[in-house]
Scaffold this motif. Structure first.
Motif, PDB file in Angstrom:
ATOM      1  N   PRO A 380      45.012  50.869  29.233  1.00 56.95           N
ATOM      2  CA  PRO A 380      44.540  52.320  28.514  1.00 56.95           C
ATOM      3  C   PRO A 380      45.632  52.595  27.592  1.00 56.95           C
ATOM      4  CG  PRO A 380      44.315  51.968  31.025  1.00 56.95           C
ATOM      5  CD  PRO A 380      45.246  50.898  30.570  1.00 56.95           C
ATOM      6  N   ALA A 381      45.089  53.386  26.482  1.00 55.53           N
ATOM      7  CA  ALA A 381      45.815  53.539  25.531  1.00 55.53           C
ATOM      8  C   ALA A 381      46.883  54.890  25.845  1.00 55.53           C
ATOM      9  CB  ALA A 381      44.962  54.019  24.097  1.00 55.53           C
ATOM     10  N   ALA A 382      48.037  54.827  25.172  1.00 57.16           N
ATOM     11  CA  ALA A 382      49.017  56.101  25.406  1.00 57.16           C
ATOM     12  C   ALA A 382      48.779  56.791  24.149  1.00 57.16           C
ATOM     13  CB  ALA A 382      50.369  55.476  25.423  1.00 57.16           C
ATOM     14  N   ALA A 383      49.313  58.314  24.225  1.00 60.28           N
ATOM     15  CA  ALA A 383      49.190  59.235  23.295  1.00 60.28           C
ATOM     16  C   ALA A 383      49.899  58.847  22.202  1.00 60.28           C
ATOM     17  CB  ALA A 383      49.406  60.617  23.623  1.00 60.28           C
ATOM     18  N   PRO A 384      49.574  58.845  20.722  1.00 54.01           N
ATOM     19  CA  PRO A 384      50.314  58.744  19.972  1.00 54.01           C
ATOM     20  C   PRO A 384      51.551  59.490  19.595  1.00 54.01           C
ATOM     21  CG  PRO A 384      48.458  59.863  19.064  1.00 54.01           C
ATOM     22  CD  PRO A 384      48.116  59.294  20.406  1.00 54.01           C
ATOM     23  N   ASN A 385      52.624  58.943  18.994  1.00 51.37           N
ATOM     24  CA  ASN A 385      53.814  59.576  18.857  1.00 51.37           C
ATOM     25  C   ASN A 385      54.462  59.893  20.359  1.00 51.37           C
ATOM     26  OD1 ASN A 385      53.557  59.478  15.975  1.00 51.37           O
ATOM     27  ND2 ASN A 385      52.178  61.314  16.225  1.00 51.37           N
ATOM     28  N   THR A 386      54.304  59.016  21.242  1.00 50.93           N
ATOM     29  CA  THR A 386      54.935  59.330  22.376  1.00 50.93           C
ATOM     30  C   THR A 386      55.992  58.061  22.797  1.00 50.93           C
ATOM     31  OG1 THR A 386      53.303  58.379  23.723  1.00 50.93           O
ATOM     32  CG2 THR A 386      53.247  60.662  23.494  1.00 50.93           C
ATOM     33  N   VAL A 387      56.931  58.418  23.703  1.00 52.32           N
ATOM     34  CA  VAL A 387      57.834  57.237  23.954  1.00 52.32           C
ATOM     35  C   VAL A 387      56.979  56.244  24.853  1.00 52.32           C
ATOM     36  CG1 VAL A 387      58.721  58.236  26.120  1.00 52.32           C
ATOM     37  CG2 VAL A 387      60.163  56.570  24.833  1.00 52.32           C
ATOM     38  N   LEU A 388      55.861  56.635  25.497  1.00 58.84           N
ATOM     39  CA  LEU A 388      55.174  55.936  26.473  1.00 58.84           C
ATOM     40  C   LEU A 388      54.429  54.769  25.292  1.00 58.84           C
ATOM     41  CD1 LEU A 388      53.655  54.956  29.074  1.00 58.84           C
ATOM     42  CD2 LEU A 388      52.176  56.779  28.838  1.00 58.84           C
ATOM     43  N   ALA A 389      53.949  55.299  24.220  1.00 58.96           N
ATOM     44  CA  ALA A 389      53.310  54.315  23.143  1.00 58.96           C
ATOM     45  C   ALA A 389      54.384  53.307  22.905  1.00 58.96           C
ATOM     46  CB  ALA A 389      52.722  55.272  22.040  1.00 58.96           C
ATOM     47  N   GLU A 390      55.590  53.929  22.729  1.00 61.88           N
ATOM     48  CA  GLU A 390      56.605  52.647  22.367  1.00 61.88           C
ATOM     49  C   GLU A 390      57.063  51.773  23.264  1.00 61.88           C
ATOM     50  OE1 GLU A 390      60.161  54.467  20.362  1.00 61.88           O
ATOM     51  OE2 GLU A 390      59.196  56.266  19.717  1.00 61.88           O
ATOM     52  N   THR A 391      57.021  52.313  24.404  1.00 59.30           N
ATOM     53  CA  THR A 391      57.260  51.177  25.561  1.00 59.30           C
ATOM     54  C   THR A 391      56.217  50.187  25.943  1.00 59.30           C
ATOM     55  OG1 THR A 391      56.598  52.954  27.536  1.00 59.30           O
ATOM     56  CG2 THR A 391      58.971  52.675  26.859  1.00 59.30           C
ATOM     57  N   LEU A 392      55.047  50.645  25.494  1.00 53.40           N
ATOM     58  CA  LEU A 392      53.901  49.610  25.860  1.00 53.40           C
ATOM     59  C   LEU A 392      53.728  48.983  24.613  1.00 53.40           C
ATOM     60  CD1 LEU A 392      50.889  52.134  26.867  1.00 53.40           C
ATOM     61  CD2 LEU A 392      52.306  50.317  28.115  1.00 53.40           C
ATOM     62  N   LYS A 393      54.246  49.305  23.326  1.00 56.22           N
ATOM     63  CA  LYS A 393      54.352  48.291  22.169  1.00 56.22           C
ATOM     64  C   LYS A 393      55.601  47.410  22.396  1.00 56.22           C
ATOM     65  CE  LYS A 393      55.229  48.493  17.343  1.00 56.22           C
ATOM     66  NZ  LYS A 393      55.254  49.618  16.001  1.00 56.22           N
ATOM     67  N   ALA A 394      56.520  47.800  23.067  1.00 53.92           N
ATOM     68  CA  ALA A 394      57.728  46.751  23.306  1.00 53.92           C
ATOM     69  C   ALA A 394      57.444  45.788  24.300  1.00 53.92           C
ATOM     70  CB  ALA A 394      58.897  47.729  23.896  1.00 53.92           C
ATOM     71  N   SER A 395      56.498  46.190  25.352  1.00 52.69           N
ATOM     72  CA  SER A 395      56.036  45.107  26.228  1.00 52.69           C
ATOM     73  C   SER A 395      55.205  43.945  25.644  1.00 52.69           C
ATOM     74  CB  SER A 395      55.597  45.902  27.346  1.00 52.69           C
ATOM     75  OG  SER A 395      54.087  46.230  26.984  1.00 52.69           O
ATOM     76  N   GLN A 396      54.460  44.512  24.564  1.00 54.27           N
ATOM     77  CA  GLN A 396      53.590  43.493  24.027  1.00 54.27           C
ATOM     78  C   GLN A 396      54.308  42.748  23.067  1.00 54.27           C
ATOM     79  OE1 GLN A 396      50.901  46.398  21.947  1.00 54.27           O
ATOM     80  NE2 GLN A 396      49.548  46.399  23.522  1.00 54.27           N
ATOM     81  N   GLN A 397      55.409  43.262  22.611  1.00 51.70           N
ATOM     82  CA  GLN A 397      56.423  42.566  21.643  1.00 51.70           C
ATOM     83  C   GLN A 397      57.184  41.449  22.361  1.00 51.70           C
ATOM     84  OE1 GLN A 397      59.497  44.827  19.696  1.00 51.70           O
ATOM     85  NE2 GLN A 397      60.480  43.161  18.738  1.00 51.70           N
ATOM     86  N   LEU A 398      57.556  41.920  23.600  1.00 47.39           N
ATOM     87  CA  LEU A 398      58.390  41.029  24.402  1.00 47.39           C
ATOM     88  C   LEU A 398      57.412  40.009  24.996  1.00 47.39           C
ATOM     89  CD1 LEU A 398      61.162  40.735  25.991  1.00 47.39           C
ATOM     90  CD2 LEU A 398      59.885  41.808  27.995  1.00 47.39           C
TER      91      LEU A 398
END
Length: 451
Positions: A380-398
């Motif tokens: 499920p997508a997180a709202a843009p410009n949130t730290v939740l969106a950043e942590t989900l992106k970080a998990s994908q990067q990891l």
């Protein structure tokens, strides 16, 4: 905590595959978004039909992490014949209580697992292999369940004994206003860059790191972040998974401990860190008392509410420029007690948490982490410009960098409470040396494995 959490390079390169990636090699037979939680499959050993008779599921969960209760509440809404009785304790209390509680006649159906090997050895955890077959968990990425397998007195292979309620990634949260105040325009690229920001913050009168260390060693988060970078993370994973010959007494662990001592002496941690618990740390960070906070994505939704627009997140930087990131990342592990009164319903709930559309949404919005499950189901997508969106992106990067490693706190049943926490408290108080710390942790580890 999520251990703590809380929970990956493991023993071999393949073990580095991220628990969080939902795009890893695994095929699925159902369409994306399909709810497979209530689709019965035949298996002689287990029931996958929840039925309509009243059921009360007993759950033993971790204080301060609302995901388990949120999932339980939603499950009861969808399945009105099931109610939950939930008991919560601090992680260190669960570590101490789990064997006794699970051996009692009032053992919970579902329990937050502090560790697995000892519980399996003592026949206190239910083997989930029949449910793996019945529910088609082979459609999950294999690496997602690898940490949850126990073989001959070791983890990473063998039968399945746990499932995750959220698959978390850890890193560094930062206060954007304070970051601008100290001249931080982007996340640091190296450990040296990070230390420069710590020094700038201290000079500017800003608390560099807000970190707890009461009851459970929150400073183990930055310690392991450093340890992961200062050496081969496969050595860390080998030790956590109890591979023969693995040791904590390594140059990387010593260098990390020396760095933590240096940071403590420089005032980069709060002077009263040993008197600050997890809730206190988060509260102080939300008040603006700290540039950085080492923590996990489970706190994302709370921080978006508490300090909207003013918090960012990054994976802990590499030691050398351009290196691959490594981060503690693990499932918020739950298992089914061997003495559970409702094991089939407990397994049904664990499967539902991974496959039901609403449950997956709760994993993201409440737990702040990837819901795991079959790789064909969307996150499920997180709202843009949130730290939740950043942590989900970080998990994908990891996941893309294959840099996930389990928590050292999960190495044995007692290592966190008996050694890491008290020795880390003494270290930051100036009552323990770095050399003494690594030897004390290894001594406790060896003691536990010899039992």
């Amino acid at each position: 905590m999520a251990e703590l959490l809380p929970n990956l390079a493991r023993r071999r390169t393949v073990l580095l595959a991220s628990l969080l990636s939902v795009g890893m090699a695994a095929t699925a037979c159902s369409a994306p978004g399909e709810d497979r939680s209530s689709a019965p499959k035949s298996d002689a050993a287990v029931k996958t039909d929840l039925g309509t008779a009243p059921i009360t599921l007993e759950m033993y969960a971790e204080t301060g992490f609302p995901l388990a209760k949120a999932l339980a509440d939603e499950f009861s809404k969808q399945h009105s014949n099931v109610t939950f009785t939930i008991r919560e304790d601090q992680f260190t209390v669960i570590v101490e209580n789990a064997p006794r509680v699970m051996a009692s006649d009032n053992s919970p159906d579902i329990i937050r697992l502090p560790t697995m090997v000892d519980l399996v050895k003592d026949d206190l955890l239910k083997n989930l292999d029949p449910y793996f077959t019945a529910y088609g968990w082979d459609k999950f990425p294999a690496s997602q369940l690898m940490q949850l397998r126990v073989g001959e007195n070791t983890r990473g292979t063998g039968s399945l004994y746990g499932m995750g309620l959220g698959y978390s990634v850890t890193g560094v949260f930062y206060n954007k206003k304070l970051a601008a105040q100290v001249g931080m325009t982007q996340p640091p690229a190296t450990v040296a860059d990070f230390e420069q920001l710590l020094a700038k913050a201290k000079t500017a009168g800003v608390q560099p790191i807000m970190q707890f260390n009461k009851n459970t060693a929150g400073i183990n988060f930055p310690h392991q972040a450093l340890q992961n970078q200062f050496g081969d993370p496969t050595q860390v994973a080998d030790w956590i998974f109890q591979k023969p010959g693995a040791t904590f007494d390594t140059p990387a662990a010593l260098k990390a401990t020396q760095t933590i001592q240096k940071w403590a002496q420089a005032g980069y941690f709060p002077k009263d860190a040993n008197a600050i618990d997890y809730a206190g740390m988060v509260g102080e960070f939300q008040k603006g008392n700290g540039l950085f906070m080492f923590n996990g994505d489970w706190e994302s939704a709370n921080l978006d509410k508490g300090m909207p627009g003013n918090v960012g997140f990054f994976l802990f930087p590499t030691e050398a420029p351009g290196g691959k990131h490594v981060a503690m990342s693990a499932p918020n592990t739950f298992g089914v007690s061997a003495k559970a009164k409702n094991p089939d319903a407990a397994a049904f709930f664990l499967n539902w948490a991974h496959t039901n559309e609403k449950a997956r949404e709760i994993a993201v919005t409440v737990g702040g982490s990837s819901p795991g499950g079959p790789s064909d189901l969307p996150v499920p997508a997180a709202a843009p410009n949130t730290v939740l969106a950043e942590t989900l992106k970080a998990s994908q990067q990891l996941g893309a960098e294959n840099g996930a490693v389990d928590f050292t706190a999960n190495a044995t049943g007692g290592i966190f409470a008996a050694a890491i926490t008290p020795e880390m408290q003494k270290l930051v108080a100036g009552q323990q040396t770095p050399e003494g710390y690594v030897k004390a942790v290894q001594a406790e580890y060896a003691k536990e494995l010899s039992r």
